[in-house]
Design an enzyme around this catalytic site. Structure first.
Site, PDB file in Angstrom:
ATOM      1  N   HIS A  34       0.812  -1.210   0.000  1.00 36.79           N
ATOM      2  CA  HIS A  34       0.000   0.000   0.000  1.00 36.79           C
ATOM      3  C   HIS A  34       0.850   1.267   0.000  1.00 36.79           C
ATOM      4  O   HIS A  34       0.329   2.368  -0.200  1.00 36.79           O
ATOM      5  CB  HIS A  34      -1.005  -0.004   1.169  1.00 36.79           C
ATOM      6  CG  HIS A  34      -0.443   0.349   2.514  1.00 36.79           C
ATOM      7  ND1 HIS A  34      -0.102  -0.597   3.446  1.00 36.79           N
ATOM      8  CD2 HIS A  34      -0.193   1.537   3.098  1.00 36.79           C
ATOM      9  CE1 HIS A  34       0.318   0.001   4.550  1.00 36.79           C
ATOM     10  NE2 HIS A  34       0.280   1.298   4.359  1.00 36.79           N
ATOM     11  N   ASP A  94       0.524  -7.564   1.779  1.00 37.27           N
ATOM     12  CA  ASP A  94       0.905  -6.153   1.892  1.00 37.27           C
ATOM     13  C   ASP A  94       2.418  -5.966   1.883  1.00 37.27           C
ATOM     14  O   ASP A  94       2.970  -5.196   2.671  1.00 37.27           O
ATOM     15  CB  ASP A  94       0.295  -5.524   3.144  1.00 37.27           C
ATOM     16  CG  ASP A  94       0.267  -3.989   3.065  1.00 37.27           C
ATOM     17  OD1 ASP A  94       0.423  -3.458   1.954  1.00 37.27           O
ATOM     18  OD2 ASP A  94       0.086  -3.343   4.114  1.00 37.27           O
ATOM     19  N   SER A 115       4.484   3.169   7.538  1.00 38.69           N
ATOM     20  CA  SER A 115       4.150   1.954   6.793  1.00 38.69           C
ATOM     21  C   SER A 115       5.287   1.540   5.876  1.00 38.69           C
ATOM     22  O   SER A 115       5.850   2.359   5.149  1.00 38.69           O
ATOM     23  CB  SER A 115       2.887   2.182   5.965  1.00 38.69           C
ATOM     24  OG  SER A 115       1.768   2.341   6.792  1.00 38.69           O
TER      25      SER A 115
END
Length: 608
Positions: free
Chosen positions: A71, A102, A184
């Site tokens: 992402h 992910d 992230s």
């Protein structure tokens, strides 16, 4: 007075105790400083060209390969700008993506001596262990100096449902180290500065994107399982056993449903059986089962231990994919954000024009020096040279490179695969392989592998006459595999010879799958897949040595698996033993005496 003296003595004793502990405290502090200094250079600040966002990543090899989140990479697509703590900014190209787990693999360009993190064993991480997170929260690292937050491991083996998206977080590491938007894809390290995970999710307050001390990281061991697949440049999928599991009221993970077409069903797993181990990991609850299974790639073959009718059964199972290929691509496309904005070229102002006001079109790109991109939206030359678009791939260019690497390894590892000097490689049936050996029962074996005809002759014994098997038509190979015939050995060797001669592309549809265990055992092997006609063949190699050939005629039956044992042992150039298996059952074992190439001859004989 005595009370006052007692208080003084207690104060002196406490002070003395503190000073006595000071060296230990200072030593711990120094170790923490050294761990952070060691880790920070490997952290990456990821920026989307054009100012479309960003995140974090971590370098895992000196040649620039880095892990981040899917992402994080998806808004950028092919090209990212990545900054390191040394103050330099590098172009990066997408390599492979795992939209379910992910994860994404990117490669920073421009040097071959990048600082790289040391990968730890995340299965050893325990709640209470010290850890720290390095990254780019809220994209604050505009000066390329990442943020560091220290904390402890709050929990392990956390499972989070996909929640309506592709992303499935399993076997996660939970931490109270501050994780915010922008962290992230970044690294979480242990107290020594070794990489234990990739930051992915965090729990936030409902009223804002503010950390509340509950963050999650994808374990580095899960990333290790998928690294070979990510290096393939493909869009990769996760595994399913073809069975669902519930936690029994008395404890234990019990099968609640199973597909009859699954390999687990072929290995004997049934409704109501209790799963005890999967891929070497103990299974005590349905949560354990999901945590282990979700960290495994599609197509892997792993160990399974289960209890059936009071009997404990140990076997191997081939894992299917969670999605069909088209389904995965469709879901991924639906989850992708819109493409990032690209700077719009502006005409140069006239000499007497008014000064540009704040907020004009170019202002945003100038405000972020790391959002640079060619004004026309074209990829930089260095990135474009390492990228090729193809359906089902994040980057087909790297897959094609691996195909060539393994084709060359096959031809090098098998001298017999190279035609003799008087038989050029494109000469059709100008040469053949001739193998001699014997079975453990003393039966002589002769094998001829030509480009058009494959033949095996089993010598006579006191109880059996000589037997000859032949494959002369393409359909014969398919039938031999479907019928689990010993002639399937000819199909495997015939496909090997043909692929070694023709190579990727000319042989048929070919791609590099990635890495997987052999017979459920590590180390992981490279896997090259080649399909011609109705037969898919997989070549499994380790350090350039061919160890197994798997020939599939259909998904509802066991493939023919030919193990080439002893290759590379001591001075052995070629395999010492060929073992043909279907499922977990050996069908034919041949102890090799010789494997040579010779001019082709005409052969005739009956097939049985």
């Amino acid at each position: 007075m005595f009370r006052n003296l007692s208080a003084v003595f207690l104060a002196i004793a406490a002070t003395t105790a503190c000073w006595a502990q000071a060296p230990a405290v200072l030593e711990f502090q120094q170790q923490r400083v050294e761990a952070i200094e060691r880790a920070v250079p490997t952290a990456v600040s990821v920026f989307v060209p054009g100012g479309g966002g960003g995140g974090s990543g971590v370098l895992i090899s000196p040649d620039g390969y880095a892990l981040t989140n899917f992402h994080v990479s998806s808004p950028a697509g092919v090209h990212m700008r990545c900054g390191l703590a040394d103050g330099n900014v590098y172009d990066a190209v997408i390599i492979g993506i795992d939209p379910v787990g992910d994860l994404a693999l990117i490669r920073l360009l421009g040097r071959d001596d990048f600082p790289a993190a040391t990968l730890a064993d995340s299965d050893r991480v325990q709640p209470g262990d010290w850890c720290f997170v390095v990254g780019n929260p809220f994209l604050l690292a505009s000066n390329l100096q990442p943020s560091v937050s220290w904390g402890i491991v709050s929990g392990v083996r956390r499972y989070q449902y996909p929640a309506g998206t592709l992303l499935e977080y399993a076997n996660c590491i939970q931490t109270d180290a501050a994780i915010n938007p922008g962290n992230s894809g970044g690294p979480i390290y242990d107290a020594r500065g070794d990489l234990i995970g990739i930051v992915g999710r965090a729990s936030f307050e409902k009223r804002g994107r503010v950390n509340v001390g509950v963050g999650y990281a994808i374990s580095i061991n899960q990333a290790k399982n998928f690294l070979g697949y990510l290096h393939s440049g493909r869009v990769v999928d996760h595994a399913t056993l073809g069975a669902t599991v519930v936690t029994d009221s008395e404890g234990g993970a019990v099968v609640s449903n199973i597909l009859e077409s699954s390999d687990a069903y072929r290995r004997g797993l049934r409704y109501g059986d209790e799963i005890l181990e999967l891929a070497g990991q103990p299974i005590m609850t349905a949560n354990d089962f999901k945590n282990v299974l979700a960290t495994l790639p599609k197509n892997w073959r792993v160990s399974l231990v289960f209890r059936h009718g009071g009997e404990t059964i140990e076997t191997l199972v081939r894992l299917a994919g969670v999605h069909l290929e088209d389904e995965l691509l469709e879901k991924m496309a639906g989850a992708l954000p819109p493409p990032p904005p690209r700077p719009v070229p502006q005409p140069k102002p006239a000499e007497n024009s008014e000064p540009k006001l704040e907020g004009d079109a170019e202002e945003d790109s100038e405000a972020n020096p790391h959002a640079g991109s060619d004004g026309d939206g074209q990829l930089p030359d260095a990135v474009a040279a390492l990228y090729e678009q193809r359906r089902g791939y994040a980057n087909y260019h790297v897959n094609a490179q691996h195909q060539q690497r393994l084709w060359h390894a096959l031809r090098t590892a098998l001298p017999a695969a190279t035609p003799s000097e008087d038989a050029p490689s494109d000469s059709g049936a100008a040469n053949e392989w001739y193998l001699q050996g014997s079975t453990p029962q003393g039966r002589s074996v002769e094998i001829l592998i030509g480009d058009d005809v494959q033949q095996i002759t089993l010598g006579e014994t006191d109880r059996e006459e000589a037997r000859r098997l032949q494959l002369q038509e393409p359909t014969h190979a398919y039938q031999a595999i479907e019928e689990a015939s010993p002639a399937a050995l000819l199909a495997a060797l015939g496909n090997l010879k043909r692929f070694a001669r023709l190579g990727p592309g000319r042989y048929g549809d070919t791609y590099y799958l990635g890495t997987m265990p052999l017979l459920g055992q590590w180390p992981l092997r490279d896997v090259l897949v080649a399909t011609a006609g109705d037969v898919e063949t997989r070549f499994l190699l380790h350090e350039g040595r061919l160890e197994s050939i798997e020939a599939f005629a259909g998904r509802d039956r066991d493939p023919a698996e030919l193990l080439l044992r002893g290759a590379g042992a001591e001075d052995a150039e070629l395999p010492q033993t060929l073992e043909l298996r279907f499922g977990t059952t050996p069908a034919l074992i041949i102890q090799l005496q010789s494997w040579t190439t010779r001019p082709a001859t005409l052969h005739s004989g009956s097939s049985s």
